[in-house]
Design a protein around this motif. Structure first.
Motif, PDB file in Angstrom:
ATOM      1  N   ARG A 208      11.360 -18.757 -29.913  1.00  0.00           N
ATOM      2  CA  ARG A 208      10.731 -17.831 -30.872  1.00  0.00           C
ATOM      3  C   ARG A 208      10.225 -16.589 -30.159  1.00  0.00           C
ATOM      4  O   ARG A 208      10.468 -15.453 -30.576  1.00  0.00           O
ATOM      5  CB  ARG A 208       9.586 -18.547 -31.595  1.00  0.00           C
ATOM      6  N   ARG A 209       9.510 -16.779 -29.053  1.00  0.00           N
ATOM      7  CA  ARG A 209       8.971 -15.642 -28.319  1.00  0.00           C
ATOM      8  C   ARG A 209      10.069 -14.858 -27.620  1.00  0.00           C
ATOM      9  O   ARG A 209       9.959 -13.643 -27.419  1.00  0.00           O
ATOM     10  CB  ARG A 209       7.919 -16.129 -27.329  1.00  0.00           C
ATOM     11  N   GLY A 210      11.151 -15.567 -27.259  1.00  0.00           N
ATOM     12  CA  GLY A 210      12.272 -14.881 -26.639  1.00  0.00           C
ATOM     13  C   GLY A 210      12.932 -13.883 -27.567  1.00  0.00           C
ATOM     14  O   GLY A 210      13.487 -12.873 -27.118  1.00  0.00           O
ATOM     15  N   LEU A 211      12.878 -14.137 -28.868  1.00  0.00           N
ATOM     16  CA  LEU A 211      13.408 -13.169 -29.827  1.00  0.00           C
ATOM     17  C   LEU A 211      12.692 -11.833 -29.694  1.00  0.00           C
ATOM     18  O   LEU A 211      13.307 -10.758 -29.828  1.00  0.00           O
ATOM     19  CB  LEU A 211      13.242 -13.685 -31.257  1.00  0.00           C
ATOM     20  N   TYR A 212      11.396 -11.895 -29.445  1.00  0.00           N
ATOM     21  CA  TYR A 212      10.608 -10.678 -29.246  1.00  0.00           C
ATOM     22  C   TYR A 212      10.965 -10.019 -27.911  1.00  0.00           C
ATOM     23  O   TYR A 212      11.234  -8.815 -27.840  1.00  0.00           O
ATOM     24  CB  TYR A 212       9.121 -11.013 -29.263  1.00  0.00           C
ATOM     25  N   MET A 213      10.960 -10.809 -26.837  1.00  0.00           N
ATOM     26  CA  MET A 213      11.162 -10.244 -25.503  1.00  0.00           C
ATOM     27  C   MET A 213      12.522  -9.576 -25.368  1.00  0.00           C
ATOM     28  O   MET A 213      12.643  -8.510 -24.749  1.00  0.00           O
ATOM     29  CB  MET A 213      11.020 -11.357 -24.467  1.00  0.00           C
ATOM     30  N   TYR A 214      13.546 -10.189 -25.959  1.00  0.00           N
ATOM     31  CA  TYR A 214      14.899  -9.652 -25.814  1.00  0.00           C
ATOM     32  C   TYR A 214      15.343  -8.824 -27.020  1.00  0.00           C
ATOM     33  O   TYR A 214      16.453  -8.291 -27.021  1.00  0.00           O
ATOM     34  CB  TYR A 214      15.884 -10.792 -25.548  1.00  0.00           C
ATOM     35  N   GLY A 215      14.486  -8.730 -28.031  1.00  0.00           N
ATOM     36  CA  GLY A 215      14.794  -7.873 -29.179  1.00  0.00           C
ATOM     37  C   GLY A 215      16.050  -8.280 -29.911  1.00  0.00           C
ATOM     38  O   GLY A 215      16.792  -7.436 -30.415  1.00  0.00           O
ATOM     39  N   TRP A 500       9.099  -4.680 -23.127  1.00  0.00           N
ATOM     40  CA  TRP A 500       7.955  -4.120 -23.850  1.00  0.00           C
ATOM     41  C   TRP A 500       8.432  -3.381 -25.097  1.00  0.00           C
ATOM     42  O   TRP A 500       7.850  -3.533 -26.182  1.00  0.00           O
ATOM     43  CB  TRP A 500       7.147  -3.173 -22.943  1.00  0.00           C
ATOM     44  N   ARG A 501       9.471  -2.577 -24.966  1.00  0.00           N
ATOM     45  CA  ARG A 501      10.011  -1.884 -26.140  1.00  0.00           C
ATOM     46  C   ARG A 501      10.407  -2.910 -27.200  1.00  0.00           C
ATOM     47  O   ARG A 501      10.081  -2.745 -28.383  1.00  0.00           O
ATOM     48  CB  ARG A 501      11.227  -1.042 -25.744  1.00  0.00           C
ATOM     49  N   ASN A 502      11.112  -3.948 -26.767  1.00  0.00           N
ATOM     50  CA  ASN A 502      11.556  -4.965 -27.717  1.00  0.00           C
ATOM     51  C   ASN A 502      10.378  -5.648 -28.403  1.00  0.00           C
ATOM     52  O   ASN A 502      10.416  -5.903 -29.614  1.00  0.00           O
ATOM     53  CB  ASN A 502      12.404  -6.015 -26.997  1.00  0.00           C
ATOM     54  N   GLU A 503       9.343  -5.965 -27.641  1.00  0.00           N
ATOM     55  CA  GLU A 503       8.154  -6.609 -28.217  1.00  0.00           C
ATOM     56  C   GLU A 503       7.528  -5.728 -29.304  1.00  0.00           C
ATOM     57  O   GLU A 503       7.223  -6.189 -30.404  1.00  0.00           O
ATOM     58  CB  GLU A 503       7.128  -6.888 -27.114  1.00  0.00           C
ATOM     59  N   TYR A 504       7.323  -4.469 -28.969  1.00  0.00           N
ATOM     60  CA  TYR A 504       6.711  -3.548 -29.937  1.00  0.00           C
ATOM     61  C   TYR A 504       7.568  -3.416 -31.198  1.00  0.00           C
ATOM     62  O   TYR A 504       7.063  -3.473 -32.329  1.00  0.00           O
ATOM     63  CB  TYR A 504       6.521  -2.172 -29.305  1.00  0.00           C
ATOM     64  N   LEU A 505       8.872  -3.213 -31.011  1.00  0.00           N
ATOM     65  CA  LEU A 505       9.738  -2.963 -32.160  1.00  0.00           C
ATOM     66  C   LEU A 505       9.972  -4.221 -32.981  1.00  0.00           C
ATOM     67  O   LEU A 505      10.114  -4.146 -34.208  1.00  0.00           O
ATOM     68  CB  LEU A 505      11.066  -2.366 -31.699  1.00  0.00           C
ATOM     69  N   MET A 506      10.012  -5.392 -32.338  1.00  0.00           N
ATOM     70  CA  MET A 506      10.111  -6.636 -33.097  1.00  0.00           C
ATOM     71  C   MET A 506       8.858  -6.848 -33.938  1.00  0.00           C
ATOM     72  O   MET A 506       8.932  -7.271 -35.099  1.00  0.00           O
ATOM     73  CB  MET A 506      10.307  -7.814 -32.145  1.00  0.00           C
ATOM     74  N   GLY A 507       7.695  -6.562 -33.346  1.00  0.00           N
ATOM     75  CA  GLY A 507       6.448  -6.679 -34.103  1.00  0.00           C
ATOM     76  C   GLY A 507       6.445  -5.756 -35.302  1.00  0.00           C
ATOM     77  O   GLY A 507       6.051  -6.148 -36.413  1.00  0.00           O
ATOM     78  N   ALA A 508       6.897  -4.517 -35.099  1.00  0.00           N
ATOM     79  CA  ALA A 508       6.956  -3.555 -36.201  1.00  0.00           C
ATOM     80  C   ALA A 508       7.911  -4.034 -37.287  1.00  0.00           C
ATOM     81  O   ALA A 508       7.610  -3.946 -38.491  1.00  0.00           O
ATOM     82  CB  ALA A 508       7.394  -2.189 -35.668  1.00  0.00           C
ATOM     83  N   GLN A 509       9.053  -4.559 -36.893  1.00  0.00           N
ATOM     84  CA  GLN A 509      10.040  -5.018 -37.866  1.00  0.00           C
ATOM     85  C   GLN A 509       9.502  -6.165 -38.707  1.00  0.00           C
ATOM     86  O   GLN A 509       9.689  -6.193 -39.935  1.00  0.00           O
ATOM     87  CB  GLN A 509      11.314  -5.450 -37.136  1.00  0.00           C
ATOM     88  N   GLU A 510       8.816  -7.108 -38.064  1.00  0.00           N
ATOM     89  CA  GLU A 510       8.299  -8.247 -38.824  1.00  0.00           C
ATOM     90  C   GLU A 510       7.162  -7.847 -39.756  1.00  0.00           C
ATOM     91  O   GLU A 510       7.016  -8.400 -40.846  1.00  0.00           O
ATOM     92  CB  GLU A 510       7.857  -9.363 -37.880  1.00  0.00           C
ATOM     93  N   LEU A 511       6.353  -6.904 -39.332  1.00  0.00           N
ATOM     94  CA  LEU A 511       5.289  -6.433 -40.220  1.00  0.00           C
ATOM     95  C   LEU A 511       5.868  -5.749 -41.455  1.00  0.00           C
ATOM     96  O   LEU A 511       5.305  -5.841 -42.551  1.00  0.00           O
ATOM     97  CB  LEU A 511       4.368  -5.471 -39.467  1.00  0.00           C
ATOM     98  N   ARG A 512       6.991  -5.074 -41.287  1.00  0.00           N
ATOM     99  CA  ARG A 512       7.591  -4.357 -42.411  1.00  0.00           C
ATOM    100  C   ARG A 512       8.396  -5.265 -43.333  1.00  0.00           C
ATOM    101  O   ARG A 512       8.358  -5.120 -44.558  1.00  0.00           O
ATOM    102  CB  ARG A 512       8.502  -3.245 -41.885  1.00  0.00           C
ATOM    103  N   PHE A 513       9.158  -6.202 -42.741  1.00  0.00           N
ATOM    104  CA  PHE A 513      10.137  -6.941 -43.536  1.00  0.00           C
ATOM    105  C   PHE A 513       9.943  -8.452 -43.519  1.00  0.00           C
ATOM    106  O   PHE A 513      10.671  -9.170 -44.196  1.00  0.00           O
ATOM    107  CB  PHE A 513      11.547  -6.608 -43.036  1.00  0.00           C
ATOM    108  N   GLY A 514       8.980  -8.946 -42.735  1.00  0.00           N
ATOM    109  CA  GLY A 514       8.761 -10.374 -42.657  1.00  0.00           C
ATOM    110  C   GLY A 514       9.618 -11.028 -41.587  1.00  0.00           C
ATOM    111  O   GLY A 514      10.429 -10.382 -40.922  1.00  0.00           O
ATOM    112  N   ILE A 515       9.436 -12.329 -41.430  1.00  0.00           N
ATOM    113  CA  ILE A 515      10.151 -13.085 -40.403  1.00  0.00           C
ATOM    114  C   ILE A 515      11.583 -13.347 -40.853  1.00  0.00           C
ATOM    115  O   ILE A 515      11.827 -13.756 -41.984  1.00  0.00           O
ATOM    116  CB  ILE A 515       9.447 -14.429 -40.122  1.00  0.00           C
TER     117      ILE A 515
END
Length: 646
Positions: A208-215, A500-515
């Motif tokens: 799950r966390r790897g999805l964030y790290m690797y975008g 870091w870029r992937n973490e930030y952008l994954m967080g933004a994507q989930e806040l906008r569209f959900g998991i």
């Protein structure tokens, strides 16, 4: 803020770079040392034997690629967009070089077919393969490419450099591509234990966390995923493993272990507790070439990896690089790793290794200096700075690890999570404190109004922090989520580190569209087949609800015919424990099932059809055991609170 801008800010669309973001990235671009970049460009393309532009690899009978570099064609444009840190953009271009590359007359590398590389050493009868990529499919494609160019040369041996999945996961693809039998597979001491502990026991959370790290779920474009620093991303094929491994261990006090493999003398240096708990360098005297595994990777690496793992030892890391210099530095003429591209020439190789070595020693020592001055984990990351003698090298940049989170890792290693202030000893749940913070700050609307103004001033980190409080106080506040997403997005646009870029952008994507739910796991049937039954059963131990099982005290026998294995276990004091590989005479219940059913029980929330399990003895005790198995959500919340049990 005018109505037009306000409307844009509360939309779910991805945004352009703000003025401040543009100015930050423009300054970064101006300060790039073009001479150092040119050196990397030349090395990344050097000695190409077969150029494979933007390869695509698919599973059999599937239209969906497990690996697709065509998605990164936009990186070949000349103009760098303001939505990407210019250094990361250039590193992303370098990692597009794909194909077969020659290191020496007998050593070749396939790059650009997965996050990592496959290296091949020509032995007397066939190829000695170093590392196997992440997936069976990408490994098969790499060997197919080699065979198409060199002819069908058999594989005589396989070597795992270390215990991370992107280096062993394709092993069955390698073995399936070969016509010979009894291929010996070598790995550093402790390999299987390290694989199980890191990639299996905590595999659900790491995936799950790897999805964030690797975008992995981000679009590949100027506003999306660019690179991971050491490669593009993790391939999406089938992760495999084998237990037929010969672990390399010292016999006495020798400095290195020497073996002749298919007629090639190879000298192995165990580098345990560095980039991985089980890792080794390999020197090939006949080629004067050193495979330095992942201890040098043309970037600052991770003392702590964002997907989650035990903190690594930066002193051991630096020390083991120095050991390699001491052992082979006088003679070596090339150094290659298991990511990125090699270095050539004795003097340059030594300088490269020394400067990579000093990254880890410096972070360790400077963090300890600050710890002993009373600074906390929140301080050290921002206070440790590299001197120019380290920071001026392209290959020492923060494309993968960063000084900020690595310094925090050193703090954690020596001092732990507690900062010494008793206020933080037993803090409220984040949701509870968030509600109180928001109340104290005048309510949700008041906080958001102020946060919007802070966003206009370019205070992105603060906006993200303060809107997180609103989100945790009220996860249904859509405006808070969208504003937090906008702030994270701008932080992603300026990040030098790919993760870091992937973490930030994954967080933004989930806040906008959900998991976006995913089914992928590193705990595949192929992996479970390769690990001991004890370790498979342990996956149920870490899912047992200890309070439900607190009063239980009985034994269960397991019979798994298609593994030809049995085991006795016990449930006692809230713990499910493996006892041994024999059936217990005093077990209250014995269950017989196929390995497929066992794997389903151990790794999913599904309860198999009762007809697939033969139960002998007290069936109620078995049903009670199943009742204690907690549900594990592989798509658990990250950007919003994980619901607490009532």
């Amino acid at each position: 803020m005018n109505s037009k801008n306000n409307k844009e800010n509360i939309s779910a669309r991805r945004k352009k770079a703000t003025y401040k973001t543009k100015m930050i990235n423009k300054e970064i671009y101006i300060n790039i040392d073009l001479n150092k970049l040119k050196i990397e460009e030349e090395l990344a393309k050097k000695n190409v034997v077969v150029d494979v532009p933007l390869p695509v690899i698919k599973k059999e009978d599937s239209l969906i690629p497990v690996w697709d570099l065509r998605r990164y064609a936009f990186l070949l444009e000349n103009k760098i967009p303001y939505t990407v840190n210019p250094k990361l953009w250039e590193q992303g271009k370098l990692n597009l070089n794909s194909g077969i590359f020659r290191i020496t007359d007998r050593i070749y590398q396939i790059r650009g077919f997965d996050l990592a590389n496959i290296s091949l050493v020509r032995g007397n009868t066939g190829w000695i393969v170093i590392d196997c990529l992440t997936s069976k499919e990408t490994a098969e494609a790499a060997i197919k490419l080699v065979n198409e160019h060199f002819g069908n040369i058999p594989i005589s041996a396989v070597i795992f450099s270390h215990s991370h999945v992107d280096h062993y996961g394709g092993i069955l693809g390698i073995l399936n591509s070969n016509t010979t039998e009894n291929i010996k597979i070598y790995a550093p001491r402790g390999f299987m234990d390290a694989v199980i502990e890191e990639n299996v026991n905590a595999g659900v959370a790491m995936t799950r966390r790897g999805l964030y790290m690797y975008g992995e779920l981000l679009p590949r474009d100027k506003k999306g995923q660019i690179d991971c620093g050491i490669g593009k991303y993790v391939s999406g094929g089938t992760v495999t493993l084998t237990n037929d491994v010969n672990e390399i261990s010292p016999i006495g006090n020798e400095e290195y272990i020497e073996k002749v493999i298919d007629g090639v003398t190879m000298q192995f240096l165990l580098t345990e507790d560095t980039e991985a708990p089980s890792e080794m360098d390999m020197y090939i005297p006949s080629e004067k070439s050193l495979c330095i595994a992942e201890n040098c990777s043309a970037t600052l690496h991770n003392i702590y990896t964002l997907r989650g793992a035990e903190v690594r030892d930066p002193v051991a890391w630096a020390s083991d690089i120095q050991k390699a210099i001491n052992l082979w530095g006088d003679n070596l003429t090339s150094v290659f790793g298991v990511h990125t591209w090699p270095r050539f020439g004795n003097k340059y190789c030594i300088e490269y290794m020394e400067k990579q070595r000093d990254l880890y020693q410096y972070i360790n020592d400077q963090t300890l200096r600050l710890i002993n001055k009373g600074y906390t984990i929140d301080d050290v990351g921002r206070m440790v700075k590299f001197p120019e003698t380290l920071s001026d090298e392209w290959y020492d940049s923060s494309f993968y690890g960063t000084v900020v989170h690595n310094s925090k890792a050193v703090y954690q290693k020596y001092i732990g999570w507690y900062n010494g202030n008793p206020v933080d000893l037993n803090k409220l749940f984040p949701e509870e404190s968030a509600k109180k913070y928001v109340e104290y700050m005048g309510g949700e609307d008041s906080v958001l109004e102020k946060a919007k103004k802070s966003f206009e001033y370019g205070e992105y980190q603060w906006v993200a922090e303060v809107t997180k409080q609103v989100i945790y106080a009220n996860p249904n506040n859509r405006d808070a989520k969208l504003l937090c997403a906008d702030a994270l997005e701008q932080l992603g646009y300026i990040a030098e580190s790919g993760p870091w870029r992937n973490e930030y952008l994954m967080g933004a994507q989930e806040l906008r569209f959900g998991i976006i739910p995913i089914k992928r796991s590193v705990i595949t049937d192929e992996v479970l087949n390769a690990i001991p039954l004890e370790n498979v059963l342990y996956l149920m131990s870490i899912r047992i609800d200890g309070l439900k099982a607190g009063d239980f005290d009985y034994k269960i026998n397991f019979i798994i015919p298609d593994r030809d294995e049995v085991a006795s276990t016990e449930v006692k004091r809230g713990i499910f424990r493996y006892l041994n590989n024999e059936l217990a005479k005093d077990a209250v219940v014995t269950v017989t099932m196929s390995k497929e059913t066992l794997y389903e029980l151990a790794t999913t929330n599904n309860k198999p059809d009762s007809s697939s399990i033969i139960v002998e003895g007290d069936i109620c005790k078995w049903q009670l055991f199943l009742w204690t198995q907690d549900r594990v959500d592989p798509n658990f919340n990250i950007m919003t609170p994980v619901p607490k049990k009532e």
